[in-house]
Write a protein that holds these residues in place. Sequence first.
Motif, short mmCIF file in Angstrom:
data_model
loop_
_atom_site.label_atom_id
_atom_site.label_comp_id
_atom_site.label_asym_id
_atom_site.label_seq_id
_atom_site.Cartn_x
_atom_site.Cartn_y
_atom_site.Cartn_z
N UNK A 182 0.83 -1.21 0.00
CA UNK A 182 0.00 0.00 0.00
C UNK A 182 0.85 1.25 0.00
N UNK A 183 1.95 1.23 0.76
CA UNK A 183 2.78 2.44 0.85
C UNK A 183 3.69 2.62 -0.36
N UNK A 184 3.71 1.64 -1.26
CA UNK A 184 4.51 1.78 -2.48
C UNK A 184 3.64 1.84 -3.74
N UNK A 185 2.33 1.90 -3.54
CA UNK A 185 1.43 1.85 -4.70
C UNK A 185 1.64 3.03 -5.63
N UNK A 186 1.74 4.24 -5.08
CA UNK A 186 1.88 5.41 -5.94
C UNK A 186 3.19 5.37 -6.73
N UNK A 187 4.26 4.93 -6.09
CA UNK A 187 5.53 4.81 -6.80
C UNK A 187 5.43 3.79 -7.94
N UNK A 188 4.78 2.68 -7.64
CA UNK A 188 4.63 1.65 -8.66
C UNK A 188 3.76 2.16 -9.82
N UNK A 189 2.68 2.84 -9.48
CA UNK A 189 1.80 3.36 -10.53
C UNK A 189 2.51 4.36 -11.43
N UNK A 190 3.40 5.14 -10.86
CA UNK A 190 4.08 6.17 -11.65
C UNK A 190 4.93 5.57 -12.76
N UNK A 191 5.25 4.29 -12.64
CA UNK A 191 6.08 3.63 -13.64
C UNK A 191 5.25 2.87 -14.67
N UNK A 192 3.92 2.92 -14.54
CA UNK A 192 3.05 2.19 -15.45
C UNK A 192 2.50 3.11 -16.54
N UNK A 193 1.91 2.49 -17.53
CA UNK A 193 1.33 3.28 -18.63
C UNK A 193 0.10 4.02 -18.13
N UNK A 194 -0.30 5.05 -18.88
CA UNK A 194 -1.48 5.82 -18.51
C UNK A 194 -2.74 4.95 -18.42
N UNK A 195 -2.98 4.03 -19.39
CA UNK A 195 -4.18 3.20 -19.28
C UNK A 195 -4.20 2.34 -18.01
N UNK A 196 -3.04 1.78 -17.63
CA UNK A 196 -3.00 0.97 -16.41
C UNK A 196 -3.26 1.83 -15.19
N UNK A 197 -2.65 3.01 -15.16
CA UNK A 197 -2.90 3.91 -14.03
C UNK A 197 -4.38 4.24 -13.93
N UNK A 198 -5.00 4.54 -15.07
CA UNK A 198 -6.41 4.90 -15.06
C UNK A 198 -7.28 3.73 -14.60
N UNK A 199 -6.94 2.53 -15.08
CA UNK A 199 -7.71 1.34 -14.70
C UNK A 199 -7.64 1.09 -13.20
N UNK A 200 -6.44 1.16 -12.64
CA UNK A 200 -6.28 0.86 -11.22
C UNK A 200 -6.91 1.94 -10.35
N UNK A 201 -6.75 3.19 -10.75
CA UNK A 201 -7.36 4.26 -9.95
C UNK A 201 -8.88 4.17 -10.01
N UNK A 202 -9.42 3.86 -11.18
CA UNK A 202 -10.87 3.77 -11.31
C UNK A 202 -11.45 2.62 -10.50
#
Length: 461
Positions: free
Chosen positions: A20-40
């Motif tokens: 949980x405490x590394x989720x934002x760092x991990x997301x920052x390295x992913x593509x925009x569609x993956x970021x959008x999918x996980x945040x949604x």
Amino acid sequence: MPLTFAAADTTALPLFVVSSDNLENWLSEQTDPIQAWIRASGFSAAIGSAIMLPGPDGLPVAAVAGYGTEASRKRSRFVLAGAVSKLAPGAYRLQDGVPEDELQTETLGWLLESYRFEKYRTQSAKPRDLIAPEGIDSAQIEALAKAEALTRDLINTTAADMGPEALEAAARDLAAEFQAKIDVTVGDDLLSKNLPMIHAVGRAADQEPRLIDMHWGTSGPRLTLVGKGVCFDTGGLNLKPGASMGLMKKDMGGAANVLGLAHMIMQASLPIQLRVLIPAVENAVAGNSFRPGDILTSRKGLTVEINNTDAEGRLVLADALALADEETPDLIVSMATLTGAARVAVGPDLAPFYCDDDTLSATLSAQGATMADPLWRMPFWDPYEAMIEPGIADLDNAPAGGFAGSITAALFLRRFVDQAPRYAHFDIYGWQPKPAPGRSKGGLGQGSRAIFAALPTALGL
């Protein structure tokens, strides 16, 4: 289903494990569609959560499992296993996110999450397989899982199908698998072999009482395991109320655990001489039941006043321990679902153990933490010795007052071990009250993995 890893060449989806405490760092390295999918989706990487990642065609191309926070992981065991059921059926290959020193435990938990008890009902479950990651001893982990499944299956089997005869058959099957020698003393032969308390406890049952005696290994230090095999406990003439009798099929949990531990030892080919002793009985009610007020003479010659026939486990263990002690092995370990007092003291998760050897105790406790098999050391408190001395006999099997019930039971057992240099007793529960990651509701191995991991140090292997 077999608790094994998928073949290395299996087609598998990548699985990312994210805290949980590394989720934002991990997301920052992913593509925009993956970021959008996980945040949604609202995925927060909490323990027990998982999300499938879709490709352009909508089919999954990867998965993410939540690993929670450091604080939440301290309150959990087999963290990764909590996410398994949330994944789509199929095979997975770990990418990153699990600390190297946790890989052994987390992959064992994954295998144990697949355990199903199907003797009486087939449980449909689509598998989520895991390819063994690099850096683990996959063969040993599979062996640990198989041994745990053996223990759980034995405990989960109803007493109608797991009486003394069936427990003997299970021990014979294990002996045959590893070319061990096995001898069984049954019924009145227990009297001629000077095992009178095993006979007294089990003589009222339809299936005759017995002592199972298995030997494996011809060289190296000597280890003797003694497991309580009370296949059902009515309480005897001190009859249990119905609510207390409901789980008594698990009263052979000590025997189930030592058989699982023996499986680990033999599968690993540890260079030791192993002996397994299981007094297998049913504590039943009949005209020839042993009675409150009886005084029994044990194999060791100590007399025991019976103040409660529901304190029978320590009686059958006492004869087996005295027999074990006569060989003066390097280490004796007894395992038993012995006292409700232990459950009151530490609950169902912790396996309390007693040992006078500080070095051995420290090793056991450390390995319990390493193997996700938590232990808690309890004291052989000498000032309580007087509580088990009734005056009319050498020992009292059920001291009045109810204080320190687990300790007095352990002190009782210690009276039957005076030649072996080291002795440890485990007062386990052997049951998982509610489902948890890697631990389905029902029979449970406790203490056996910790003991197995401690043996190389304890026996100087």
